[in-house]
Design a protein around this motif. Structure first.
Motif, PDB file in Angstrom:
ATOM      1  N   TRP A   1       0.633  -0.945   0.355  1.00 52.61           N
ATOM      2  CA  TRP A   1       0.191   0.010   0.133  1.00 52.61           C
ATOM      3  C   TRP A   1       0.976   1.475  -0.043  1.00 52.61           C
ATOM      4  CZ3 TRP A   1      -3.855   2.264  -1.658  1.00 52.61           C
ATOM      5  CH2 TRP A   1      -4.367   3.715  -0.926  1.00 52.61           C
ATOM      6  N   PRO A   2       1.770   1.245   0.861  1.00 53.99           N
ATOM      7  CA  PRO A   2       2.824   2.700   1.077  1.00 53.99           C
ATOM      8  C   PRO A   2       3.663   2.697  -0.645  1.00 53.99           C
ATOM      9  CG  PRO A   2       3.366   1.026   2.424  1.00 53.99           C
ATOM     10  CD  PRO A   2       2.442   0.282   1.922  1.00 53.99           C
ATOM     11  N   MET A   3       4.024   1.438  -0.628  1.00 55.96           N
ATOM     12  CA  MET A   3       4.851   1.619  -2.641  1.00 55.96           C
ATOM     13  C   MET A   3       3.581   2.352  -3.547  1.00 55.96           C
ATOM     14  SD  MET A   3       7.971   1.157  -2.240  1.00 55.96           S
ATOM     15  CE  MET A   3       7.436   1.284  -3.771  1.00 55.96           C
ATOM     16  N   LEU A   4       1.753   1.530  -3.555  1.00 58.08           N
ATOM     17  CA  LEU A   4       1.440   1.742  -4.059  1.00 58.08           C
ATOM     18  C   LEU A   4       1.355   3.499  -4.702  1.00 58.08           C
ATOM     19  CD1 LEU A   4      -0.961   1.507  -6.743  1.00 58.08           C
ATOM     20  CD2 LEU A   4      -2.281   1.475  -5.004  1.00 58.08           C
ATOM     21  N   LEU A   5       0.956   4.052  -2.566  1.00 59.78           N
ATOM     22  CA  LEU A   5       0.897   5.785  -2.860  1.00 59.78           C
ATOM     23  C   LEU A   5       2.175   6.649  -3.325  1.00 59.78           C
ATOM     24  CD1 LEU A   5      -1.481   5.483   0.931  1.00 59.78           C
ATOM     25  CD2 LEU A   5      -2.095   5.781  -1.792  1.00 59.78           C
ATOM     26  N   LEU A   6       3.528   5.633  -2.567  1.00 63.23           N
ATOM     27  CA  LEU A   6       4.984   6.361  -3.735  1.00 63.23           C
ATOM     28  C   LEU A   6       4.263   6.421  -5.045  1.00 63.23           C
ATOM     29  CD1 LEU A   6       6.864   4.806  -1.383  1.00 63.23           C
ATOM     30  CD2 LEU A   6       6.235   7.742  -1.192  1.00 63.23           C
ATOM     31  N   PHE A   7       3.805   5.414  -5.710  1.00 61.63           N
ATOM     32  CA  PHE A   7       4.175   5.113  -6.870  1.00 61.63           C
ATOM     33  C   PHE A   7       3.400   6.703  -8.115  1.00 61.63           C
ATOM     34  CE2 PHE A   7       1.875   3.701 -10.739  1.00 61.63           C
ATOM     35  CZ  PHE A   7       3.040   3.314 -11.425  1.00 61.63           C
ATOM     36  N   LEU A   8       1.804   6.409  -6.713  1.00 60.39           N
ATOM     37  CA  LEU A   8       1.163   7.623  -7.793  1.00 60.39           C
ATOM     38  C   LEU A   8       1.579   8.995  -7.131  1.00 60.39           C
ATOM     39  CD1 LEU A   8      -2.216   6.185  -6.411  1.00 60.39           C
ATOM     40  CD2 LEU A   8      -1.350   5.862  -8.965  1.00 60.39           C
TER      41      LEU A   8
END
Length: 440
Positions: free
Chosen positions: A17-24
């Motif tokens: 989840w944090p990696m998805l938000l960092l990606f976005l």
């Protein structure tokens, strides 16, 4: 000097989840940063400005507050809850992007671009610090790549989205403002999504900071951090100088790519947007995938790789002399391929050569002494050479050669010097101990 027993890294499921938000976040900041260069021609016409003032909007405006406040933001990342810093920063730059689309003149637009730069200046220090504490050293390069692929997709979309909006002639009616023309609509539409991602960062779990000494009661002070970098100057100075020179070329190229292609080939933005976006996307994603594996498998060779990459990007300098649009984009794609690889190698190197409680500060310091001059100088240099030295804005192709070529060659020389300093560092010295601690 003793260290605490290392805590286990978070399980993979906890990092998704944090990696998805960092990606976005990387996706959105790349769109909001690059959109000014993509829409340079309609912005110039609407605001009635020349290439030099357009270059200031692309470069100095974006870099000004990030440079003035960069070290403070880096220290903020080292001392405070990183997810809150990230969330607030995303909201600031996204709202500023949207409001920039309503700016009535050069001065107001300049202020909003400065606020965009201020918000985005906190992202890299916080993101890199989080990733370093979520992933072990042998997986950090790929984690960095996953995060930074978002930036590549955003850069590609910064061409595709405005191109589609201009092609569709999207006008937005705002109460109290009136009808918004298409280039302004692009800013509004690109800026309104970011705040939702900023708020979502408050839902992630803050990872434990790793590699701190048992005796440390608080993060190192700014003076201590600068003193450490000063002691490692034989490595840090050429490393940061190479990054600055490379980025002077890269930011100049990306800022003026759309005007170069439009002026050289007589095309409109909708005509080149999809091809330009596709070229940047393929080259950028490929670069980050290659860069991630290279960073994880070539610890001592990272800086040596960085010395080669600027030379691979040299065809970019001659893109304006390609015999056709397709070959011009292929030439421009070389720097889109090498930049992701250099970013991953540089970020992994900085994570390795500085203590944990200096990572946010060090990324911010890198931005101030390297990326800030490049960010402000790259777009301005190309505009100044074409308009003042060559005396003709249509000669932007020659300006690319005169600015980009020497910057890339000198960047390669600086990275080569940094590689020699890294290899010659004493095995029992301070740098070696810091590198060892980063692998815990």
């Amino acid at each position: 000097m003793s260290t605490d027993t290392p805590a286990p890294f978070p399980p993979l499921r906890q990092t998704l989840w944090p990696m998805l938000l960092l990606f976005l976040a990387a996706n959105f900041y790349s769109i909001d940063k690059a959109i000014v260069g993509v829409l340079a021609e309609p912005i110039k016409a609407d605001l009635g400005i020349d290439d030099i003032r357009m270059g200031l909007l692309m470069g100095l405006a974006y870099s000004l507050l990030s440079g003035v406040c960069g070290l403070w933001l880096g220290s903020l990342v080292d001392r405070h809850v990183r997810k809150r810093v990230l969330g607030g920063a995303i909201i600031v730059w996204s709202v500023s992007t949207a409001l920039g689309g309503l700016a009535p003149n050069f001065e107001t637009f300049f202020v909003f671009r400065a606020l965009v730069g201020l918000g985005e200046a906190a992202v890299a220090p916080a993101a890199m610090s989080l990733i370093a504490d979520m992933f072990p050293p042998d997986r950090r390069g790929r984690a960095l790549s996953a995060y930074l692929i978002g930036a590549t997709i955003g850069t590609a979309l910064s061409s595709v989205i405005p191109g589609a909006i201009l092609a569709a002639q999207v006008h937005i009616a705002l109460p109290g403002y009136g009808l918004v023309v298409p280039w302004r609509s692009a800013f509004l539409l690109c800026g309104i999504v970011g705040p939702a991602v900023g708020l979502a960062f408050l839902t992630i779990r803050e990872p434990v900071r790793r590699g701190l000494t048992a005796e440390a009661k608080a993060p190192a002070r700014v003076g201590e951090k600068l003193a450490y970098l000063g002691r490692q100057r034989k490595l840090v100075v050429p490393l940061f100088a190479g990054f600055c020179l490379y980025y002077l070329a890269f930011v100049g190229v990306t800022s003026w790519t759309a005007p170069l292609l439009m002026r050289t080939y007589g095309l409109t933005l909708p005509q080149i947007a999809n091809l330009l976006g596709l070229g940047m996307l393929i080259a950028g994603v490929s670069g980050y995938l290659l860069g991630g594996f290279a960073a994880d498998t070539r610890k001592a060779g990272r800086i040596g790789l960085m010395a080669v990459l600027p030379l691979v990007a040299l065809p970019t300098a001659f893109a304006g002399y390609a015999p056709g649009l397709g070959l011009a984009i292929a030439a421009l794609a070389t720097i889109s391929l090498t930049t992701p690889m250099l970013n991953v190698a540089m970020n992994a190197t900085v994570q390795e050569i500085v203590p944990n409680d200096m990572r946010g500060f060090s990324y911010a310091f890198l931005s101030v002494v390297a990326a800030l001059p490049a960010g402000a100088g790259g777009p301005f240099a190309i505009a100044f050479v074409s308009e003042k030295v060559l005396g003709d804005p249509s000669r932007i192709a020659a300006s690319f050669v005169l600015v980009v070529l020497p910057c890339l060659v000198l960047a390669a020389a600086c990275f080569a010097a940094a590689a020699r300093a890294y290899r010659s560092a004493p095995a029992d010295g301070e740098l070696a101990r810091v590198i060892g601690a980063s692998h815990l």
